[in-house]
Design an enzyme around this catalytic site. Sequence first.
Site, PDB file in Angstrom:
ATOM      1  N   PHE A   1       0.854  -1.190   0.000  1.00  0.00           N
ATOM      2  CA  PHE A   1       0.000   0.000   0.000  1.00  0.00           C
ATOM      3  C   PHE A   1       0.884   1.233   0.000  1.00  0.00           C
ATOM      4  O   PHE A   1       1.725   1.398   0.882  1.00  0.00           O
ATOM      5  CB  PHE A   1      -0.949   0.036   1.201  1.00  0.00           C
ATOM      6  CG  PHE A   1      -1.869   1.229   1.147  1.00  0.00           C
ATOM      7  CD1 PHE A   1      -2.947   1.255   0.270  1.00  0.00           C
ATOM      8  CD2 PHE A   1      -1.627   2.355   1.922  1.00  0.00           C
ATOM      9  CE1 PHE A   1      -3.777   2.366   0.174  1.00  0.00           C
ATOM     10  CE2 PHE A   1      -2.456   3.477   1.836  1.00  0.00           C
ATOM     11  CZ  PHE A   1      -3.535   3.478   0.959  1.00  0.00           C
TER      12      PHE A   1
ATOM     13  N   LYS B   1       2.992  10.376   8.008  1.00  0.00           N
ATOM     14  CA  LYS B   1       2.366   9.943   9.264  1.00  0.00           C
ATOM     15  C   LYS B   1       2.977  10.550  10.529  1.00  0.00           C
ATOM     16  O   LYS B   1       2.649  11.661  10.905  1.00  0.00           O
ATOM     17  CB  LYS B   1       2.358   8.413   9.317  1.00  0.00           C
ATOM     18  CG  LYS B   1       1.329   7.809   8.349  1.00  0.00           C
ATOM     19  CD  LYS B   1       1.080   6.365   8.607  1.00  0.00           C
ATOM     20  CE  LYS B   1       0.053   5.728   7.680  1.00  0.00           C
ATOM     21  NZ  LYS B   1      -1.329   5.998   8.017  1.00  0.00           N
TER      22      LYS B   1
ATOM     23  N   ASP C   1       9.305   2.673   1.256  1.00  0.00           N
ATOM     24  CA  ASP C   1       8.169   3.434   1.768  1.00  0.00           C
ATOM     25  C   ASP C   1       8.137   3.226   3.285  1.00  0.00           C
ATOM     26  O   ASP C   1       7.689   2.193   3.782  1.00  0.00           O
ATOM     27  CB  ASP C   1       6.881   2.924   1.111  1.00  0.00           C
ATOM     28  CG  ASP C   1       5.639   3.634   1.639  1.00  0.00           C
ATOM     29  OD1 ASP C   1       5.726   4.311   2.683  1.00  0.00           O
ATOM     30  OD2 ASP C   1       4.572   3.489   1.015  1.00  0.00           O
TER      31      ASP C   1
HETATM   32  N1  PLP Z   1       2.496   4.384   2.417  1.00  0.00           N
HETATM   33  C1  PLP Z   1       2.191   3.602   3.455  1.00  0.00           C
HETATM   34  C2  PLP Z   1       3.092   2.468   3.814  1.00  0.00           C
HETATM   35  C3  PLP Z   1       1.033   3.855   4.205  1.00  0.00           C
HETATM   36  O1  PLP Z   1       0.738   3.062   5.243  1.00  0.00           O
HETATM   37  C4  PLP Z   1       0.214   4.946   3.846  1.00  0.00           C
HETATM   38  C5  PLP Z   1      -1.023   5.239   4.592  1.00  0.00           C
HETATM   39  O2  PLP Z   1      -1.600   4.399   5.239  1.00  0.00           O
HETATM   40  C6  PLP Z   1       0.579   5.725   2.746  1.00  0.00           C
HETATM   41  C7  PLP Z   1       1.732   5.428   2.064  1.00  0.00           C
HETATM   42  C8  PLP Z   1      -0.259   6.888   2.324  1.00  0.00           C
HETATM   43  O3  PLP Z   1      -0.106   7.956   3.180  1.00  0.00           O
HETATM   44  P1  PLP Z   1      -1.130   9.205   3.130  1.00  0.00           P
HETATM   45  O4  PLP Z   1      -2.455   8.678   3.571  1.00  0.00           O
HETATM   46  O5  PLP Z   1      -0.529  10.201   4.089  1.00  0.00           O
HETATM   47  O6  PLP Z   1      -1.148   9.681   1.741  1.00  0.00           O
END
Ligand code: PLP
Length: 386
Positions: A123, A239, A210
């Site tokens: 994700f 986050k 990520d």
């Molecule tokens: N990458 C990861 C691993 C995530 O867990 C999330 C959100 O849950 C995101 C990217 C996306 O982040 P945002 O909701 O701040 O765009």
Amino acid sequence: MATYQRLPVSFERGEGVWLWDASGKKYLDALGGIAVCVLGHAHPSVGRAVAEQAGRLIHTSNIYHIARQEELAKRLASVTGLDRVFFCNSGAEANEAAIKIARLYGHGRGVDAPEIIVSQGAFHGRTLATISASGSKKVQAGFEPLVPGFVRVPYDDLSSLAEAAQEHRNIVAVLIEPIQGEGGIVVPGKDYLRGVRAECDRRGWLMMLDEVQTGMGRTGEWLASQLADISPDVATLAKGLGNGVPIGACLARGEASEVLAPGTHGSTFGGNPLACVAALAVVDTIEQQGLVQHAADMGRRMTKGLGEELSPLRNVREIRGRGLMIGIELERACAGLVSTALERGLLVNVTAERVIRLLPALTITPDEVDQVVALLGESIRAFDHG
Ligand code: PLP
């Protein structure tokens, strides 16, 4: 718009790992706004920094120097070991920056249609490029045509990288989560990240991690990649970076940190003084209070406690994670358990249908850890009998 199926509660105030609703009922927050509130709710250092900065200057523009942004970039470079930072406002945007870096890097090497390896179960966000990089049909459905240029492989499977390289001649980078979050707290084998690093080195690919969910001390290291003792070429954060004030960051080192030039990427709000002082307060507090080590210690306590509390339950399949990123996989789908726990004053979340996810503040105390364990045990028992 109806993008969320909301639970029947709204909170009025918070303090540390505690939240209160309008009726005065108190909740133990083991989710932390989904890995966001690393210092807990209403942390005075963030509140003070934001209030002071708001009274002085909130926004100018990236067409000028922004002292707080430069200061934050230096601090992030120092704790992560990376060189340079692009600031934005969310995790998805940070990953968009990483994807653009990979494509520019590829074009710079004469690859006309660069491709990025991504994994099943991943994700990376909700923009078009990041849903295309994500490995879930559910987040992609209805938004086709997807953005091209991604090659999907199984997660935690090193041999699939070499196979992908055989079939696709235009690969320039790998983008993965060091531990999959939304995918169900999937912790790869201990040699996986090191293996990916070696494969990227061998083939001249960028290793892009990520760390939006795993970063900022969550796993007991500033970056989860430090658990494997490796350094990526690109890492993304969001986050926990602002403890709830929206800010994202794409960090890079070496060649990857030099491909973005004036005019190639940007953000109106990215790296504004308000968001940067919040993030500076987060980084300072994590350091001053030794919260990275504390997250590792509290994570061990929680995992051990959960093992003892939940091992008699037949419905519990596995407890896994690192630091304060913990998943409890049940034998069956358990979305309803979120409401069972909520009634008992505990906030958790369920991902990948049957994985209960705990992402509490890094400031959680041993006593609060024990309360999470007891309340979760009670909730799972009630859910099993329900
Ligand atoms: N990458 C990861 C691993 C995530 O867990 C999330 C959100 O849950 C995101 C990217 C996306 O982040 P945002 O909701 O701040 O765009």
